[in-house]
Design a protein around this motif. Structure first.
Motif, short mmCIF file in Angstrom:
data_model
loop_
_atom_site.label_atom_id
_atom_site.label_comp_id
_atom_site.label_asym_id
_atom_site.label_seq_id
_atom_site.Cartn_x
_atom_site.Cartn_y
_atom_site.Cartn_z
N ILE A 35 0.84 -1.20 0.00
CA ILE A 35 0.00 0.00 0.00
C ILE A 35 0.88 1.25 0.00
CG2 ILE A 35 -1.64 1.35 1.37
CD1 ILE A 35 -2.84 -1.38 2.27
N ALA A 36 1.95 1.21 0.76
CA ALA A 36 2.89 2.34 0.78
C ALA A 36 3.54 2.53 -0.60
CB ALA A 36 3.96 2.13 1.85
N ARG A 37 3.85 1.42 -1.26
CA ARG A 37 4.42 1.49 -2.61
C ARG A 37 3.43 2.10 -3.59
NH1 ARG A 37 5.78 -1.82 -7.31
NH2 ARG A 37 4.22 -3.40 -6.79
N LEU A 38 2.17 1.73 -3.46
CA LEU A 38 1.12 2.30 -4.31
C LEU A 38 0.98 3.80 -4.07
CD1 LEU A 38 -1.32 2.05 -6.22
CD2 LEU A 38 -2.70 1.36 -4.23
N VAL A 90 -1.57 -4.92 -6.34
CA VAL A 90 -0.25 -4.33 -6.15
C VAL A 90 0.36 -3.86 -7.47
CG1 VAL A 90 0.15 -5.71 -4.09
CG2 VAL A 90 0.91 -6.56 -6.30
N MET A 91 -0.09 -4.44 -8.60
CA MET A 91 0.46 -4.05 -9.90
C MET A 91 0.10 -2.61 -10.28
SD MET A 91 -2.70 -5.23 -10.20
CE MET A 91 -2.37 -6.97 -9.95
N LEU A 92 -0.85 -2.00 -9.59
CA LEU A 92 -1.21 -0.62 -9.92
C LEU A 92 -0.08 0.36 -9.61
CD1 LEU A 92 -4.97 -0.24 -8.97
CD2 LEU A 92 -3.94 -0.53 -11.22
N ALA A 93 0.80 0.00 -8.69
CA ALA A 93 1.99 0.83 -8.47
C ALA A 93 2.84 0.86 -9.73
CB ALA A 93 2.79 0.30 -7.29
N ASP A 94 2.99 -0.29 -10.38
CA ASP A 94 3.73 -0.36 -11.64
C ASP A 94 2.99 0.38 -12.74
OD1 ASP A 94 5.33 -1.96 -10.12
OD2 ASP A 94 5.36 -3.64 -11.50
N ALA A 95 1.65 0.28 -12.74
CA ALA A 95 0.84 0.99 -13.73
C ALA A 95 1.04 2.50 -13.61
CB ALA A 95 -0.63 0.64 -13.56
#
Length: 263
Positions: free
Chosen positions: A127-130, A245-250
């Motif tokens: 969540i922090a990464r996002l 979690v892939m939304l951080a990459d998106a």
């Protein structure tokens, strides 16, 4: 394995949906994962397709799940009701996830899966990464107030009840679909899209080849004239089709694309 041993090691899990696959792969220990959905290795749909190759792939039916005797089965409400009911009748514990439509719902699902796999610390880190990725994208996007039209095959436009809409809003971009009067989304004509004149269109792939009529819409000469590569933001579908979690990459990809098209 006894109940106490399973609790100590973390529950043994089966995932029956490509979206829950990716959450499980990101948050669980490898030895907790007994099997993943039949689409888990599909690189078009799954951000974690390569990692999924390390685990058994299930058929989608109840039989192979019953043979594995997992402690938990993670499913989507879109999975077949008959299969879910059969697993319940046979005493398996199902955890059901819906499809998130907002970033807040994404955070809730990451947190919930962290609790399911008994690794809440990993969920908080994701969540922090996002949140950090949102901040990076906002730093690039928010000053410009760009109007972006999320455009899919055959002219489908994602409206205000979509994850893409929430993603754009969080970064300070405007989803131009609202100006088409489509509400939650729908199909827009080529003429309406050209007349709308958004600053950019958002598509799932680059390139100039059409493998079918749905893809051909995006390569129509009129769209290519007004929206060449320099006015197309490309976000691969595997980064946005599921909320997780892939939304951080998106979002990091969105930041890179905005930097590219605004040079």
């Amino acid at each position: 394995m006894s109940a106490s041993a399973a609790s100590a090691a973390g529950p043994r899990i089966v995932s029956m949906n490509v979206c829950s696959d990716q959450l499980v792969l990101s948050l669980a220990d490898p030895d907790q994962i007994l099997g993943l959905s039949r689409f888990s290795r599909d690189a078009w749909q799954s951000w974690a397709a390569e990692k999924a190759r390390n685990f058994p792939r299930l058929s989608g039916g109840a039989e192979d799940v019953l043979l594995l005797k997992p402690d938990l089965v993670v499913v989507s409400l879109f999975d077949k009701r008959a299969t879910r009911d059969l697993l319940k009748v046979n005493g398996l514990h199902l955890v059901e996830f819906t499809v998130p439509r907002t970033l807040d719902e994404v955070r809730d699902q990451i947190r919930a899966m962290g609790d399911v796999v008994q690794h809440p610390d990993r969920a908080q880190a994701e969540i922090a990464r996002l949140d950090a990725a949102i901040a990076r994208a906002r730093a690039v996007a928010s000053a410009h107030h760009y109007r972006v039209l999320p455009l899919e095959r055959r002219g489908f436009v994602s409206g205000d009840n979509s994850l893409i809409n929430s993603l754009l809003a969080a970064t300070g971009l405007t989803n131009a679909a609202g100006e088409l009067g489509l509400g939650t989304g729908g199909f827009a004509s080529l003429e309406a899209i050209v007349k709308l004149r958004p600053d950019f269109i958002l598509v799932s792939e680059a390139g100039d080849r059409a493998v079918d009529e749905g893809r051909a819409f995006l390569l129509h000469p009129a769209l290519e004239r007004f929206y060449p590569e320099a006015r197309r933001i490309v976000l691969p579908e595997r980064l946005t089709v599921c909320g997780g979690v892939m939304l951080a990459d998106a979002l990091d990809r969105l930041t890179e694309e905005l930097q590219r098209v605004t040079r």
